[in-house]
Design a protein around this motif. Structure first.
Motif, PDB file in Angstrom:
ATOM      1  N   ALA A 130      -6.926   1.164   3.410  1.00  0.00           N
ATOM      2  CA  ALA A 130      -6.751   1.863   2.016  1.00  0.00           C
ATOM      3  C   ALA A 130      -6.487   0.723   1.191  1.00  0.00           C
ATOM      4  O   ALA A 130      -6.196   0.710  -0.188  1.00  0.00           O
ATOM      5  CB  ALA A 130      -5.764   2.915   1.706  1.00  0.00           C
ATOM      6  N   GLU A 159      -6.428   7.989   0.469  1.00  0.00           N
ATOM      7  CA  GLU A 159      -7.121   7.184   0.052  1.00  0.00           C
ATOM      8  C   GLU A 159      -8.425   6.455   1.008  1.00  0.00           C
ATOM      9  O   GLU A 159      -9.731   6.282   0.525  1.00  0.00           O
ATOM     10  CB  GLU A 159      -6.375   5.633  -0.319  1.00  0.00           C
ATOM     11  CG  GLU A 159      -5.349   6.080  -1.345  1.00  0.00           C
ATOM     12  CD  GLU A 159      -3.938   5.309  -1.024  1.00  0.00           C
ATOM     13  OE1 GLU A 159      -3.688   4.964   0.057  1.00  0.00           O
ATOM     14  OE2 GLU A 159      -3.267   4.993  -2.104  1.00  0.00           O
ATOM     15  N   ALA A 160      -7.918   6.030   2.122  1.00  0.00           N
ATOM     16  CA  ALA A 160      -9.061   5.772   3.180  1.00  0.00           C
ATOM     17  C   ALA A 160     -10.249   6.760   3.392  1.00  0.00           C
ATOM     18  O   ALA A 160     -11.383   6.257   3.223  1.00  0.00           O
ATOM     19  CB  ALA A 160      -8.715   5.260   4.375  1.00  0.00           C
ATOM     20  N   LYS A 220     -12.492   6.730   0.131  1.00  0.00           N
ATOM     21  CA  LYS A 220     -13.189   5.445   0.396  1.00  0.00           C
ATOM     22  C   LYS A 220     -14.649   5.779   1.073  1.00  0.00           C
ATOM     23  O   LYS A 220     -15.667   5.282   0.662  1.00  0.00           O
ATOM     24  CB  LYS A 220     -12.502   4.509   0.875  1.00  0.00           C
ATOM     25  CG  LYS A 220     -13.102   3.276   0.848  1.00  0.00           C
ATOM     26  CD  LYS A 220     -12.248   2.069   1.090  1.00  0.00           C
ATOM     27  CE  LYS A 220     -13.114   0.451   1.049  1.00  0.00           C
ATOM     28  NZ  LYS A 220     -12.069  -0.635   1.349  1.00  0.00           N
ATOM     29  N   MET A 266     -13.994  -0.673  -8.475  1.00  0.00           N
ATOM     30  CA  MET A 266     -12.635  -0.104  -8.343  1.00  0.00           C
ATOM     31  C   MET A 266     -12.260   0.820  -9.142  1.00  0.00           C
ATOM     32  O   MET A 266     -11.881   0.694 -10.373  1.00  0.00           O
ATOM     33  CB  MET A 266     -11.493  -1.140  -8.235  1.00  0.00           C
ATOM     34  CG  MET A 266     -10.170  -0.620  -8.002  1.00  0.00           C
ATOM     35  SD  MET A 266      -8.863  -1.981  -7.735  1.00  0.00           S
ATOM     36  CE  MET A 266      -8.300  -2.236  -9.434  1.00  0.00           C
ATOM     37  N   THR A 280       0.868  -1.120  -0.117  1.00  0.00           N
ATOM     38  CA  THR A 280      -0.087   0.088  -0.208  1.00  0.00           C
ATOM     39  C   THR A 280       0.817   1.107   0.049  1.00  0.00           C
ATOM     40  O   THR A 280       0.553   2.161  -0.575  1.00  0.00           O
ATOM     41  CB  THR A 280      -0.862  -0.185   1.173  1.00  0.00           C
ATOM     42  OG1 THR A 280      -1.887  -1.176   1.119  1.00  0.00           O
ATOM     43  CG2 THR A 280      -1.905   1.157   1.285  1.00  0.00           C
ATOM     44  N   THR A 320      -1.867  -0.276  -3.269  1.00  0.00           N
ATOM     45  CA  THR A 320      -2.117   0.995  -4.199  1.00  0.00           C
ATOM     46  C   THR A 320      -0.823   1.409  -4.603  1.00  0.00           C
ATOM     47  O   THR A 320      -0.714   1.929  -5.462  1.00  0.00           O
ATOM     48  CB  THR A 320      -2.579   2.093  -3.342  1.00  0.00           C
ATOM     49  OG1 THR A 320      -1.950   2.326  -2.033  1.00  0.00           O
ATOM     50  CG2 THR A 320      -4.269   1.857  -2.856  1.00  0.00           C
ATOM     51  N   LEU A 356      -6.413  -2.646  -1.177  1.00  0.00           N
ATOM     52  CA  LEU A 356      -7.631  -2.893  -2.073  1.00  0.00           C
ATOM     53  C   LEU A 356      -7.674  -4.342  -1.962  1.00  0.00           C
ATOM     54  O   LEU A 356      -6.760  -5.202  -2.310  1.00  0.00           O
ATOM     55  CB  LEU A 356      -7.298  -2.536  -3.556  1.00  0.00           C
ATOM     56  CG  LEU A 356      -6.406  -1.063  -3.780  1.00  0.00           C
ATOM     57  CD1 LEU A 356      -6.025  -1.028  -5.192  1.00  0.00           C
ATOM     58  CD2 LEU A 356      -7.534  -0.063  -3.641  1.00  0.00           C
ATOM     59  N   VAL A 384      -9.230   3.365  -5.288  1.00  0.00           N
ATOM     60  CA  VAL A 384     -10.041   2.682  -4.091  1.00  0.00           C
ATOM     61  C   VAL A 384     -10.785   1.622  -4.594  1.00  0.00           C
ATOM     62  O   VAL A 384     -11.143   1.725  -5.733  1.00  0.00           O
ATOM     63  CB  VAL A 384     -10.980   3.754  -3.253  1.00  0.00           C
ATOM     64  CG1 VAL A 384     -10.073   4.983  -2.741  1.00  0.00           C
ATOM     65  CG2 VAL A 384     -11.943   4.298  -4.463  1.00  0.00           C
ATOM     66  N   ASN A 385     -11.071   0.772  -3.625  1.00  0.00           N
ATOM     67  CA  ASN A 385     -11.971  -0.253  -4.075  1.00  0.00           C
ATOM     68  C   ASN A 385     -13.055  -0.622  -3.300  1.00  0.00           C
ATOM     69  O   ASN A 385     -12.644  -0.334  -1.858  1.00  0.00           O
ATOM     70  CB  ASN A 385     -11.165  -1.909  -4.003  1.00  0.00           C
ATOM     71  CG  ASN A 385     -12.108  -3.042  -4.548  1.00  0.00           C
ATOM     72  OD1 ASN A 385     -12.261  -3.072  -5.772  1.00  0.00           O
ATOM     73  ND2 ASN A 385     -12.323  -3.818  -3.896  1.00  0.00           N
ATOM     74  N   LEU A 386     -14.199  -0.455  -3.654  1.00  0.00           N
ATOM     75  CA  LEU A 386     -15.550  -0.458  -2.694  1.00  0.00           C
ATOM     76  C   LEU A 386     -16.043  -1.942  -2.821  1.00  0.00           C
ATOM     77  O   LEU A 386     -16.377  -2.336  -3.701  1.00  0.00           O
ATOM     78  CB  LEU A 386     -16.548   0.646  -3.294  1.00  0.00           C
ATOM     79  CG  LEU A 386     -15.923   2.031  -3.652  1.00  0.00           C
ATOM     80  CD1 LEU A 386     -16.977   2.871  -4.081  1.00  0.00           C
ATOM     81  CD2 LEU A 386     -15.458   2.836  -2.256  1.00  0.00           C
TER      82      LEU A 386
END
Length: 653
Positions: free
Chosen positions: A521, A615-616, A619, A562, A272, A532, A523, A551-553
């Motif tokens: 964060a 990132e976090a 998200k 993503m 990350t 990341t 993924l 980001v990936n949800l």
């Protein structure tokens, strides 16, 4: 949560479980009686010295020299276990040696099935270990592998470990940069590599990739090659074909004892921030943990066939080797799990009579979405458990397993990670299976959900925190002076306590758990964690892009989304050609899983005042969590950049 279970263990299954045998053993040996799993779990996490020492005796762990203390040190990280004790992991595997019994079953996409008995396994491990010893491999040296999930990978690991050397592996679908990023950090002495692999019915030549890896790792003294596919260009003459080793004069298989806290292998975080972190586990810690989990939470017994679909680049491959500790037959499969169709692995199970079927949540979700119903096309009579990990298994997938795969199977959803090479939470034959829930916290894992005030909570969302040490926690990260990266990874939020980075909820009524995805964060892309930093390293090579954020949800129903957000350089614009270039770079240098679902141009990338990419928090914004609970705007370098993401979140369903 509904209390109508999808499945409940029978009284016979409970009584015949290894877990029940252990409880009876504790009663006979120590006069300690547990009337429930929960009371046993509480004892194992409040009397951790007694619990872990009991496993030494229950599993008859062989120490070549005795230990002085069970635990040394009081606060994580820095705890040491069973100091003074020496042992060997491979030695414990070969305690189950029975010459003509099948040790490994191997299958692949072509339909080929091979069986290796314990005599053949021992002969090949011995031959490779003897060769490695003659070229100077010794205790503490690093040997790395670039291999598919074939018996040769297991043979190589057991040979390396028998010498007290340190193992590390990646699978051949990794790109060159990804492999070098990992192996260059540990300066390996030897590499064992494959000339290519098969996937989706096609051969993939890796000869040139291997040559690039070797030339990029100056520490390598010898190269061993597994010629797995046909018709590839020749390697340099000084590379050694491992098949030539088997004809060597048979030498006795010896086991070099190492300290309990000496390294067994190096696994890697997803990277990350910066290069992937080389996570080092202890030989004794992994041995104890693997015995514990395989026995008490998977109930793996001698003469059973244990399967997990994995590559050598995923920690589940390392975990799978532990099935040999139990005297079970380890079942390997190489290739695509969906070739020629989604029934491939179920067909394979019928052919080889798998008893414990291990897979990933994304595989079960894909099967569900494609409406396949293995119970109508396959026997599956041998399967008694289906295990799932790699991502949270959604409630619909639980129901799908019982409706369309097998209605009398023990579904073991589990979660842990590369960090500990096991599961913190998983299966329990004392409990029923409830929709969407993992059955229990594993023995010896003092795990709780913490709210924002660092209070333990049940029946509400919280951070997964482990407040007492486990033997399989990393002993250190490679090249990590004073454990700085190690501490930053797990212990910054709650000093002396391990924060894993997952959102969980513990059900007070069932004792089960639900995991709601990553709270950091990292993924988690269809069950595979991706850093990341790996994405950004590839994007940095594209000159038109100034900056990026990804980001990936984890959405409902097991879906993922993503998006990659890119800030273009002045006078540059995002177009279809550039998107294709980005996807090509990510796919070829890393893997298809690194390719985003969308590439979106943004005016700016959010940063903290101290220069960290946010990132976090972004998200959370994209999950439509209220802004005041998502981002500290006062800590931002460019707070106006958040506006785009607030608007973009409205477009996500």
């Amino acid at each position: 949560m509904p209390l109508n279970p999808l499945w409940s263990p029978s009284k016979i299954e409970k009584n015949n479980s290894i877990l029940n045998n252990y409880k009876n053993w504790l009663l006979a040996r120590y006069n300690i009686k547990f009337n429930s799993y929960q009371s046993l779990w509480q004892w194992s996490t409040t009397h951790i010295e007694d619990f872990w020492e009991s496993l030494i005796q229950y599993f008859n762990i062989t120490f070549h020299s005795p230990y002085k203390n069970i635990i040394s040190g009081s606060e994580m990280p820095g705890v040491k276990w069973f100091e003074g004790a020496t042992l060997n992991y491979t030695e414990h595997i070969f305690k189950n040696y029975k010459a003509n019994k099948t040790a490994i079953i191997f299958g692949n996409e072509s339909g080929e099935i091979k069986k290796l008995n314990w005599l053949e396994l021992k002969q090949k491990v011995s031959a490779m270990a003897h060769y490695l010893k003659t070229i100077g491999v010794k205790k503490g040296d690093c040997v790395v592998a670039f291999l598919p999930n074939t018996p040769e990978a297991t043979i190589s690991f057991l040979a390396v470990n028998s010498l007290g050397a340190i193992w590390s592996s990646t699978s051949p679908d990794f790109g060159v940069d990804s492999v070098i990023d990992r192996f260059s950090q540990i300066k390996p002495k030897v590499i064992i590599a494959v000339n290519g692999y098969y996937y989706n019915g096609k051969p993939f030549n890796k000869t040139s990739v291997v040559n690039k890896i070797v030339t990029s790792l100056p520490s390598i003294e010898k190269v061993l090659i597994h010629n797995y596919i046909n018709e590839t260009e020749a390697f340099p003459e000084h590379y050694i074909d491992i098949n030539t080793l088997w004809s060597n004069k048979q030498e006795p298989l010896e086991f070099v004892p190492v300290e309990f806290n000496d390294p067994i292998w190096v696994l890697y975080s997803s990277g990350t921030t910066g290069l992937p972190k080389p996570i080092v586990h202890s030989t004794g810690g992994i041995l104890l943990e693997h015995y514990k989990y395989m026995a008490f939470h998977n109930d793996v017994k001698p003469n059973e066939n244990y399967f997990w679909f994995s590559t050598t680049g995923w920690m589940m491959w390392n975990f799978l080797q532990a099935s040999l500790l139990m005297g079970a037959t380890m079942v390997l499969y190489d290739g695509s799990p969906t070739y020629p169709n989604l029934n491939a692995l179920w067909n394979f199970s019928d052919k080889v009579n798998i008893n414990h079927f291990g897979t990933s949540a994304p595989f079960l979700i894909a099967s569900m979405k494609h409406n396949i119903s293995p119970k109508n096309t396959n026997s599956l009579s041998s399967i008694r458990s289906i295990s799932s990990t790699g991502a949270p298994l959604p409630p619909d997938a639980f129901k799908y397993v019982y409706k369309h795969i097998k209605n009398d199977v023990w579904l073991c959803s589990m979660a842990g990670g590369t960090d500990v090479c096991t599961a913190f939470v998983g299966g329990c034959l004392d409990y029923p299976v409830h929709t969407g829930e993992i059955q229990c916290r594993a023995l010896g894992v003092s795990l709780f959900a913490y709210n924002s005030l660092a209070e333990t909570v049940e029946d509400e969302l919280g951070e997964m925190v482990i407040d007492k040490p486990m033997p399989s926690m990393p002993i250190y990260f490679w090249n990590d002076a004073e454990n700085k990266r190690y501490k930053a990874s797990y212990f910054e939020n709650y000093p002396g306590k391990w924060r894993h980075g997952d959102f969980i909820k513990i059900n007070s009524e069932t004792e089960g758990l639900v995991i709601y995805g990553r709270s950091d964060a990292t993924l988690n892309r269809h069950g595979i964690r991706i850093g990341t930093a790996e994405i950004y390293r590839a994007i940095d090579k594209i000159t038109e892009i100034e900056d990026a954020l990804i980001v990936n949800l984890e959405l409902e129903g097991g879906n993922h989304y993503m998006p990659l957000f890119v800030k273009m350089k002045t006078n540059e614009a995002l177009n279809d050609n550039l998107k294709a270039q980005i996807n090509h770079v990510l796919k070829t240098e890393y893997s298809p899983r690194h390719v985003p679902d969308d590439i979106v141009e943004v005016p700016d990338i959010p940063y903290t005042i101290s220069g960290k990419k946010m990132e976090a928090p972004i998200k959370k914004v994209l999950f439509k969590i209220p802004l005041e609970k998502s981002i500290n705007m006062d800590a931002m370098k460019n707070p106006e950049s958040v506006n785009f993401f607030i608007d973009f979140a409205k477009t996500i369903n």
